[in-house]
Design a protein around this motif. Structure first.
Motif, PDB file in Angstrom:
ATOM      1  N   ARG A  56     -42.547  17.245  55.171  1.00  0.00           N
ATOM      2  CA  ARG A  56     -43.785  18.025  55.197  1.00  0.00           C
ATOM      3  C   ARG A  56     -43.663  19.376  54.504  1.00  0.00           C
ATOM      4  O   ARG A  56     -44.643  20.130  54.414  1.00  0.00           O
ATOM      5  CB  ARG A  56     -44.220  18.237  56.646  1.00  0.00           C
ATOM      6  N   VAL A  57     -42.469  19.689  54.009  1.00  0.00           N
ATOM      7  CA  VAL A  57     -42.198  21.029  53.474  1.00  0.00           C
ATOM      8  C   VAL A  57     -41.783  20.914  52.007  1.00  0.00           C
ATOM      9  O   VAL A  57     -40.628  21.141  51.649  1.00  0.00           O
ATOM     10  CB  VAL A  57     -41.117  21.750  54.304  1.00  0.00           C
ATOM     11  N   ALA A  58     -42.723  20.535  51.168  1.00  0.00           N
ATOM     12  CA  ALA A  58     -42.466  20.377  49.737  1.00  0.00           C
ATOM     13  C   ALA A  58     -42.804  21.680  49.013  1.00  0.00           C
ATOM     14  O   ALA A  58     -43.967  22.076  48.931  1.00  0.00           O
ATOM     15  CB  ALA A  58     -43.300  19.225  49.180  1.00  0.00           C
ATOM     16  N   ALA A  59     -41.797  22.335  48.480  1.00  0.00           N
ATOM     17  CA  ALA A  59     -41.953  23.691  47.955  1.00  0.00           C
ATOM     18  C   ALA A  59     -43.006  23.796  46.857  1.00  0.00           C
ATOM     19  O   ALA A  59     -43.865  24.677  46.886  1.00  0.00           O
ATOM     20  CB  ALA A  59     -40.617  24.195  47.432  1.00  0.00           C
ATOM     21  N   GLU A  60     -42.941  22.913  45.861  1.00  0.00           N
ATOM     22  CA  GLU A  60     -43.876  23.017  44.735  1.00  0.00           C
ATOM     23  C   GLU A  60     -45.327  22.860  45.180  1.00  0.00           C
ATOM     24  O   GLU A  60     -46.222  23.455  44.594  1.00  0.00           O
ATOM     25  CB  GLU A  60     -43.527  21.976  43.668  1.00  0.00           C
ATOM     26  N   THR A  61     -45.530  22.064  46.225  1.00  0.00           N
ATOM     27  CA  THR A  61     -46.889  21.853  46.717  1.00  0.00           C
ATOM     28  C   THR A  61     -47.395  23.059  47.488  1.00  0.00           C
ATOM     29  O   THR A  61     -48.478  23.590  47.227  1.00  0.00           O
ATOM     30  CB  THR A  61     -46.948  20.602  47.617  1.00  0.00           C
ATOM     31  N   LEU A 188     -31.820  40.777  42.356  1.00  0.00           N
ATOM     32  CA  LEU A 188     -32.160  39.624  43.189  1.00  0.00           C
ATOM     33  C   LEU A 188     -32.624  40.090  44.561  1.00  0.00           C
ATOM     34  O   LEU A 188     -32.111  41.067  45.108  1.00  0.00           O
ATOM     35  CB  LEU A 188     -30.927  38.719  43.349  1.00  0.00           C
ATOM     36  N   ALA A 189     -33.579  39.383  45.108  1.00  0.00           N
ATOM     37  CA  ALA A 189     -33.990  39.581  46.496  1.00  0.00           C
ATOM     38  C   ALA A 189     -33.969  38.234  47.193  1.00  0.00           C
ATOM     39  O   ALA A 189     -34.085  37.179  46.550  1.00  0.00           O
ATOM     40  CB  ALA A 189     -35.379  40.193  46.577  1.00  0.00           C
ATOM     41  N   ILE A 190     -33.796  38.268  48.501  1.00  0.00           N
ATOM     42  CA  ILE A 190     -33.849  37.052  49.313  1.00  0.00           C
ATOM     43  C   ILE A 190     -34.925  37.257  50.368  1.00  0.00           C
ATOM     44  O   ILE A 190     -34.902  38.245  51.103  1.00  0.00           O
ATOM     45  CB  ILE A 190     -32.503  36.760  50.003  1.00  0.00           C
ATOM     46  N   VAL A 191     -35.860  36.348  50.435  1.00  0.00           N
ATOM     47  CA  VAL A 191     -36.915  36.406  51.444  1.00  0.00           C
ATOM     48  C   VAL A 191     -36.802  35.171  52.332  1.00  0.00           C
ATOM     49  O   VAL A 191     -36.714  34.045  51.844  1.00  0.00           O
ATOM     50  CB  VAL A 191     -38.321  36.446  50.805  1.00  0.00           C
ATOM     51  N   GLY A 192     -36.774  35.400  53.626  1.00  0.00           N
ATOM     52  CA  GLY A 192     -36.802  34.307  54.586  1.00  0.00           C
ATOM     53  C   GLY A 192     -38.183  34.205  55.189  1.00  0.00           C
ATOM     54  O   GLY A 192     -38.714  35.184  55.714  1.00  0.00           O
ATOM     55  N   ALA A 193     -38.793  33.047  55.082  1.00  0.00           N
ATOM     56  CA  ALA A 193     -40.145  32.852  55.597  1.00  0.00           C
ATOM     57  C   ALA A 193     -40.196  31.596  56.446  1.00  0.00           C
ATOM     58  O   ALA A 193     -39.326  30.731  56.364  1.00  0.00           O
ATOM     59  CB  ALA A 193     -41.149  32.760  54.453  1.00  0.00           C
ATOM     60  N   LYS A 194     -41.225  31.515  57.255  1.00  0.00           N
ATOM     61  CA  LYS A 194     -41.429  30.344  58.107  1.00  0.00           C
ATOM     62  C   LYS A 194     -42.747  29.689  57.737  1.00  0.00           C
ATOM     63  O   LYS A 194     -43.797  30.341  57.696  1.00  0.00           O
ATOM     64  CB  LYS A 194     -41.437  30.755  59.577  1.00  0.00           C
ATOM     65  N   TYR A 195     -42.690  28.401  57.493  1.00  0.00           N
ATOM     66  CA  TYR A 195     -43.869  27.641  57.109  1.00  0.00           C
ATOM     67  C   TYR A 195     -44.538  27.060  58.340  1.00  0.00           C
ATOM     68  O   TYR A 195     -43.896  26.407  59.160  1.00  0.00           O
ATOM     69  CB  TYR A 195     -43.466  26.520  56.154  1.00  0.00           C
ATOM     70  N   ARG A 196     -45.827  27.333  58.465  1.00  0.00           N
ATOM     71  CA  ARG A 196     -46.580  26.829  59.610  1.00  0.00           C
ATOM     72  C   ARG A 196     -47.267  25.525  59.226  1.00  0.00           C
ATOM     73  O   ARG A 196     -48.135  25.500  58.333  1.00  0.00           O
ATOM     74  CB  ARG A 196     -47.596  27.875  60.077  1.00  0.00           C
ATOM     75  N   LEU A 197     -46.895  24.466  59.896  1.00  0.00           N
ATOM     76  CA  LEU A 197     -47.391  23.145  59.546  1.00  0.00           C
ATOM     77  C   LEU A 197     -48.894  23.019  59.729  1.00  0.00           C
ATOM     78  O   LEU A 197     -49.562  22.282  58.993  1.00  0.00           O
ATOM     79  CB  LEU A 197     -46.685  22.082  60.388  1.00  0.00           C
ATOM     80  N   THR A 198     -49.440  23.715  60.706  1.00  0.00           N
ATOM     81  CA  THR A 198     -50.855  23.531  61.032  1.00  0.00           C
ATOM     82  C   THR A 198     -51.790  24.106  59.968  1.00  0.00           C
ATOM     83  O   THR A 198     -52.806  23.487  59.631  1.00  0.00           O
ATOM     84  CB  THR A 198     -51.195  24.170  62.385  1.00  0.00           C
ATOM     85  N   ASP A 199     -51.464  25.301  59.438  1.00  0.00           N
ATOM     86  CA  ASP A 199     -52.387  25.918  58.478  1.00  0.00           C
ATOM     87  C   ASP A 199     -51.799  26.104  57.087  1.00  0.00           C
ATOM     88  O   ASP A 199     -52.488  26.553  56.174  1.00  0.00           O
ATOM     89  CB  ASP A 199     -52.926  27.245  59.008  1.00  0.00           C
TER      90      ASP A 199
END
Length: 223
Positions: A56-61, A188-199
């Motif tokens: 469910r976590v396809a980056a390009e999409t 370079l920077a590193i960002v950590g994010a959380k993907y919310r499946l619902t929205d």
């Protein structure tokens, strides 16, 4: 040839794509036959992506980008493995990407398995699966301790996921002189994010190498 984007510009480009995805107005850029043919001569990604293998976590999409835009590595639980670090080093050192995006997601099976595995009477997992997810266990134990709970039932898996995300960023910095030096030098920077499946929203949780003004919602995940 490497990208001319600064780390903050690369992050904003990903955010813009995610906004389009959330709004249901994706442009599906860089997916036409002409662009595909142009890429036969080489790649010039503007970011590298470390994410979970979850289908469910396809980056390009979810970031509404196309062919040649992201240098992507995925494994269960977005773990700091040798192959993941080597792939990111390749992107940083040889392709000159200015941004690493580490993406966790809610309802993560790897996190759930690690939380369950903290119980003394937990059912054993296949050895290779356990070896992969074992680095999440310290995050689960920290969350349990901070909550004052007494059992696995008291562990909030979503908080464990956020802790693990921060651990992943730290792990990348400590595992690679190439990555840490690029961050120190401002390349370079590193960002950590959380993907919310619902929205479909990618919510930033932690970062290194960017100013707080570049990520105004940092650590303020919407409920």
């Amino acid at each position: 040839m490497t990208t001319t984007l600064a780390p903050a510009q690369a992050w904003e480009r990903l955010l813009e794509g995610n906004r389009r995805f959330v709004a249901g107005t994706p442009r599906h850029p860089n997916q036409d036959a002409q662009h595909r043919a142009e890429l036969a001569n080489g790649q010039n990604p503007f970011a590298t992506f470390l994410g979970c293998s979850d289908s469910r976590v396809a980056a390009e999409t979810l970031f509404d980008v196309g062919l040649g835009d992201l240098f992507t590595t995925r494994n269960a639980g977005q773990m700091v493995t040798e192959s993941a670090v080597a792939s990111i080093e390749y992107a940083v050192a040889l392709l000159g990407v200015p941004l690493v995006i580490v993406l966790a997601h809610d309802s993560c099976g790897a996190v759930a398995a690690a939380v369950a595995g903290t119980a003394i009477d937990a059912d054993p997992l296949p050895p290779k699966i356990w070896k992969l997810i074992a680095p999440i266990v310290p995050a689960a134990r920290r969350v349990l301790k901070e909550s004052g709970g007494a059992s696995v039932a008291d562990i909030d898996p979503e908080e464990v996921g956020r802790e693990h995300l921060r651990d992943t960023i730290s792990g990348l910095m400590h595992s690679s002189a190439i990555i840490s030096s690029a961050v120190t030098e401002g390349r370079l920077a590193i960002v950590g994010a959380k993907y919310r499946l619902t929205d479909g929203t990618a919510v930033p949780i932690a970062q290194v190498g960017l100013a707080d003004t570049d990520i105004p919602s940092l650590s303020k995940e919407q409920k």
